[in-house]
Design an enzyme around this catalytic site. Structure first.
Site, PDB file in Angstrom:
ATOM      1  CD  GLU A 139      -2.720 -11.475 -11.516  1.00  0.00           C
ATOM      2  OE1 GLU A 139      -1.706 -10.850 -11.123  1.00  0.00           O
ATOM      3  OE2 GLU A 139      -3.804 -10.909 -11.778  1.00  0.00           O
ATOM      4  CB  CYS A 178      -7.662  -3.570  -5.720  1.00  0.00           C
ATOM      5  SG  CYS A 178      -9.209  -4.442  -5.997  1.00  0.00           S
ATOM      6  CG  HIS A 179      -5.886  -9.193  -7.696  1.00  0.00           C
ATOM      7  ND1 HIS A 179      -6.579  -8.539  -8.692  1.00  0.00           N
ATOM      8  CD2 HIS A 179      -4.897  -9.887  -8.328  1.00  0.00           C
ATOM      9  CE1 HIS A 179      -6.047  -8.824  -9.868  1.00  0.00           C
ATOM     10  NE2 HIS A 179      -5.023  -9.643  -9.679  1.00  0.00           N
ATOM     11  CE1 TYR A 224      -4.140  -1.871   0.384  1.00  0.00           C
ATOM     12  CE2 TYR A 224      -2.763  -3.297   1.739  1.00  0.00           C
ATOM     13  CZ  TYR A 224      -3.931  -3.081   1.030  1.00  0.00           C
ATOM     14  OH  TYR A 224      -4.885  -4.070   0.964  1.00  0.00           O
ATOM     15  CG  ASN A 269     -10.936  -1.171  -8.158  1.00  0.00           C
ATOM     16  OD1 ASN A 269     -11.366  -0.548  -9.121  1.00  0.00           O
ATOM     17  ND2 ASN A 269     -10.160  -2.240  -8.276  1.00  0.00           N
TER      18      ASN A 269
END
Length: 223
Positions: free
Chosen positions: A218, A191-192, A160, A183
């Site tokens: 991912e 945002c993940h 963050y 979001n």
């Protein structure tokens, strides 16, 4: 921690589009949204402005390994993605009622490419999205942070605090957290990929295991 091959508990195990038998069955129109927006539209000084004239909202859903996603699109692009475990269609419609929609119905074609690309993301064949976005539910500092977030690459994470610095506001880590929680287009605006400074994933709409699944997914398909 879930591996990329595991579905989140309670989620659909095989991704697919709900009821995508034909375009009229797969996309339902937000007539209620348009009706609720009529007053706002008529109160505008120029209701015939090209910015709003003929604009509607089309909504649909897609089943994924992390549960059902609700998608909403306007003629300008994808405007909203909602997680089925967090909000209902009615919740999304109420939020979209703030948009200057006309009484027209949204075009189902607006959702074809977003739904296709979401499916490709979950089957591991897509690493970035190429769809138009309608940013009208994001404003000011939150939009600035979400713009910076779009530069965080697939399969990577930032803290963050790092994202606050990227957005030009060093020291605003808490405000960045709020920007993530508001979001309007999660997954595509990723945002993940934002984690705590100690490396823990943090919250994700009350389902940190979903965030962990996306990060692992991912990383497994990054190369």
């Amino acid at each position: 921690m879930l591996s990329s091959s595991q579905a989140v508990t309670g989620a659909t195990s095989t991704p697919g589009i709900s009821a995508l038998e034909d375009s009229t069955a797969s996309v339902w129109y937000s007539a209620t949204v348009s009706a609720m927006s009529q007053t706002a539209l008529l109160s505008r000084s120029d209701p015939a402005s090209p910015e709003v004239d003929g604009l509607g909202v089309a909504l649909g859903s897609v089943d994924t390994p992390i549960g059902t996603l609700q998608l909403a699109a306007t003629s300008q692009g994808l405007v909203r993605i909602g997680f089925g475990y967090m909000e209902t269609r009615e919740d999304m419609m109420a939020e979209l009622a703030d948009l200057p929609c006309s009484m027209g119905q949204g075009d189902p074609d607006w959702l074809v490419e977003p739904i296709t690309q979401v499916r490709e993301y979950f089957d591991g064949s897509r690493r970035w999205f190429e769809v138009a976005l309608d940013w009208r539910l994001s404003h000011g500092f939150y939009r600035q942070v979400q713009d910076a977030l779009m530069t965080v690459e697939y399969g990577t994470t930032v803290s963050y605090g790092e994202l606050a610095h990227m957005a030009g506001s060093p020291g605003a880590a808490r405000a960045v957290g709020t920007a993530m929680s508001t979001n309007p287009i999660p997954l595509i605006v990723p945002c993940h990929r934002v984690v705590r400074s100690d490396g823990s994933v943090g919250e994700y709409g009350g389902r940190p295991e979903v965030k962990t699944w996306l990060i692992d997914h991912e990383r497994a398909h990054r190369d």
